[in-house]
Design a protein around this motif. Structure first.
Motif, PDB file in Angstrom:
ATOM      1  N   ASN A 120      15.485  18.606 -31.812  1.00  0.00           N
ATOM      2  CA  ASN A 120      15.491  17.839 -33.054  1.00  0.00           C
ATOM      3  C   ASN A 120      15.869  16.400 -32.733  1.00  0.00           C
ATOM      4  O   ASN A 120      16.749  16.156 -31.913  1.00  0.00           O
ATOM      5  N   GLU A 122      15.965  12.207 -34.589  1.00  0.00           N
ATOM      6  CA  GLU A 122      15.738  11.298 -35.711  1.00  0.00           C
ATOM      7  C   GLU A 122      15.912   9.865 -35.230  1.00  0.00           C
ATOM      8  O   GLU A 122      16.938   9.508 -34.663  1.00  0.00           O
ATOM      9  N   GLY A 175       7.953  18.879 -31.487  1.00  0.00           N
ATOM     10  CA  GLY A 175       7.922  18.661 -32.930  1.00  0.00           C
ATOM     11  C   GLY A 175       9.337  18.467 -33.437  1.00  0.00           C
ATOM     12  O   GLY A 175      10.284  18.357 -32.652  1.00  0.00           O
ATOM     13  N   ARG A 176       9.489  18.375 -34.735  1.00  0.00           N
ATOM     14  CA  ARG A 176      10.803  18.151 -35.348  1.00  0.00           C
ATOM     15  C   ARG A 176      11.484  16.899 -34.796  1.00  0.00           C
ATOM     16  O   ARG A 176      12.710  16.847 -34.663  1.00  0.00           O
ATOM     17  N   SER A 177      10.679  15.903 -34.471  1.00  0.00           N
ATOM     18  CA  SER A 177      11.196  14.587 -34.097  1.00  0.00           C
ATOM     19  C   SER A 177      10.726  13.612 -35.167  1.00  0.00           C
ATOM     20  O   SER A 177       9.524  13.405 -35.329  1.00  0.00           O
ATOM     21  N   PHE A 178      11.664  13.035 -35.890  1.00  0.00           N
ATOM     22  CA  PHE A 178      11.344  12.283 -37.094  1.00  0.00           C
ATOM     23  C   PHE A 178      11.655  10.802 -36.928  1.00  0.00           C
ATOM     24  O   PHE A 178      12.644  10.428 -36.299  1.00  0.00           O
ATOM     25  N   GLU A 187       6.862  12.915 -38.883  1.00  0.00           N
ATOM     26  CA  GLU A 187       7.209  13.827 -37.800  1.00  0.00           C
ATOM     27  C   GLU A 187       6.286  13.558 -36.614  1.00  0.00           C
ATOM     28  O   GLU A 187       5.103  13.258 -36.796  1.00  0.00           O
ATOM     29  N   ASN A 189       5.281  14.384 -32.124  1.00  0.00           N
ATOM     30  CA  ASN A 189       5.405  15.161 -30.902  1.00  0.00           C
ATOM     31  C   ASN A 189       4.902  14.325 -29.731  1.00  0.00           C
ATOM     32  O   ASN A 189       4.332  13.251 -29.921  1.00  0.00           O
TER      33      ASN A 189
END
Length: 337
Positions: A120, A122, A175-178, A187, A189
Motif C-alpha cells: 500500500n 499514498e 496496485g493499491r498505490s494511490f 490508483e 501500478n
C-alpha cells in the motif's frame, strides 16, 4: 569476553536487547518492541533473533552473521524480512512493503540488495505550496585563521560519503498505490529500481494509472491515461502526466496535469477545439463566455489565472469561504443587469 589482539580479536558471549525503540527523522521509519539476540563465537557475530514492529501491523525479522576474525577485512551477510512494514512515513508520502533485503560485503564497501512489493502506498500532492524563501549570498569576514576576508573554511571529510552503501533494489507496485491531492484521486501500478548509493541514490521506473477521477471546477473528470515516472537523474521527485476527460452537453472537455509532483501544471482543452477560456466557461457554468454575468466573468478570470500559475483566492472564492458554502454563484437580472 574479549581476547586475542586488535588485529585478530576473539569475542565470545551474548548481547541481548529487549523493548528497544527507534524513530528515523528523515524517513519517518518507526521501530517498536525491538527484540534482539547476537551470539559471539570468537570469529563471528551471529544474529540468533531480531524482531520488531512498525508501531502498526507491520513486522520485520533479521538474520545473518558478521565475521570479526580479521579486523581489516570485516565482512558480513545480513538479511531482513519485511511483512507489511511501513518503510516511509512522511506528510507527503507513506509506503508499506513486504519482501526481503540483504546487506552484504565488507565494512568498507557494503551493498544493499533486495526485492520488495509495495502492499500500500499514498503520494499526497499538497493543496498549497509553501511560500518561497529568497536565497541570500552571505560572505563571512574576519574568521579566525580564515586566510583573509571572504575565504571559505576548509571542507571537512564526510563520514557518510566514506560509508556510502551501494544500492540494488527492485520494487514492485501491483496496485493499491494511490496519488491523491488537488482534486486527483487515482490508483497506480508498475515497478521502480533504486540504484546508486545511500549518499546519492538513483531511482528509475514508471507507474501507470489503473483508474481514477479528478474533481475540477465542480465537475468530475475520469482519468483516461497517466504515468508517474522517476529517473531524470537530478531529483527523487516524481514527474506526473495525467489526462482526464468529462463529457459536457456541448463538448468533450479535457484537463491535463503534468510536471513535478510538488508543482504540477494544469491545462484545459476540448473536442471540438475551443479557446481555454471558452472551455472553462462551459465547465464552470455550462454556457459560453458571451453569456456570462459580470460575477461569472470574474470567476472565470480567477480560474484562468490559477491555471496559469497565479496564487491566491479570488473575490468570489473569499466570499464563499467566509459564508462557509461549497458553491457561490451570483446572477444578474436580464433587464436591469
Amino acid at each position: 569476553s574479549i581476547a586475542g589482539t586488535l588485529a585478530r580479536p576473539e569475542v565470545r558471549g551474548d548481547l541481548k536487547l529487549s523493548g528497544g525503540a527507534y524513530e528515523g527523522v528523515a524517513t519517518g521509519v518507526v521501530l517498536r518492541d525491538v527484540e534482539g539476540h547476537i551470539e559471539f563465537t570468537g570469529s563471528e557475530a551471529r544474529i540468533v533473533a531480531l524482531r520488531a514492529s512498525d508501531g502498526r501491523d507491520g513486522t520485520l525479522a533479521g538474520s545473518g552473521a558478521v565475521a570479526i576474525a580479521d579486523a581489516e577485512n570485516t565482512a558480513g551477510d545480513l538479511k531482513l524480512a519485511l511483512t507489511r512494514f511501513t518503510v516511509l512515513r512522511r506528510a507527503e508520502a507513506e509506503v508499506v512493503t513486504s519482501g526481503t533485503i540483504g546487506l552484504s560485503g565488507s565494512l568498507a564497501s557494503p551493498a544493499l540488495t533486495g526485492a520488495l512489493t509495495v502492499d500500500n502506498a499514498e503520494i499526497r500532492i499538497p493543496d498549497r505550496l509553501p511560500d518561497s524563501v529568497a536565497e541570500l549570498n552571505v560572505v563571512e569576514i574576519n574568521l579566525p585563521d580564515s586566510g583573509g576576508a571572504g575565504a571559505e573554511p576548509p571542507a571537512e571529510p564526510s563520514l557518510s560519503r566514506a560509508l556510502a552503501i551501494a544500492l540494488d533494489l527492485s520494487i514492485e507496485f501491483p496496485g493499491r498505490s494511490f496519488v491523491r491531492g488537488r482534486g486527483l484521486d487515482s490508483e497506480w501500478n508498475g515497478r521502480l529500481h533504486v540504484g546508486g548509493t545511500s549518499v546519492d541514490p538513483l531511482v528509475s521506473g514508471k507507474l501507470n494509472v489503473v483508474r481514477g477521477t479528478f474533481a475540477f471546477a465542480g465537475k468530475t473528470f475520469v482519468v483516461k491515461s497517466g504515468t508517474v515516472s522517476l529517473g531524470d537523474g537530478q531529483s527523487l521527485e516524481p514527474e506526473i502526466d495525467v489526462l482526464t476527460e468529462a463529457k459536457l452537453p456541448n463538448l468533450l472537455a479535457r484537463v491535463r496535469i503534468e510536471g513535478k509532483a510538488s508543482q504540477p501544471v494544469i491545462t484545459v482543452s476540448s473536442e471540438p477545439s475551443l479557446p481555454q477560456e471558452e472551455v472553462l466557461a462551459q465547465i464552470l457554468f455550462g454556457r459560453s463566455t458571451g453569456q456570462l454575468t459580470a460575477v461569472q466573468a470574474l470567476q472565470l478570470a480567477q480560474t484562468a489565472a490559477t491555471l496559469s500559475g497565479a496564487s491566491g483566492a479570488g473575490v468570489v472564492d473569499k466570499v464563499r469561504q467566509a459564508l462557509g458554502v461549497d458553491v457561490l454563484n451570483v446572477e444578474s437580472d436580464g433587464d436591469s443587469g
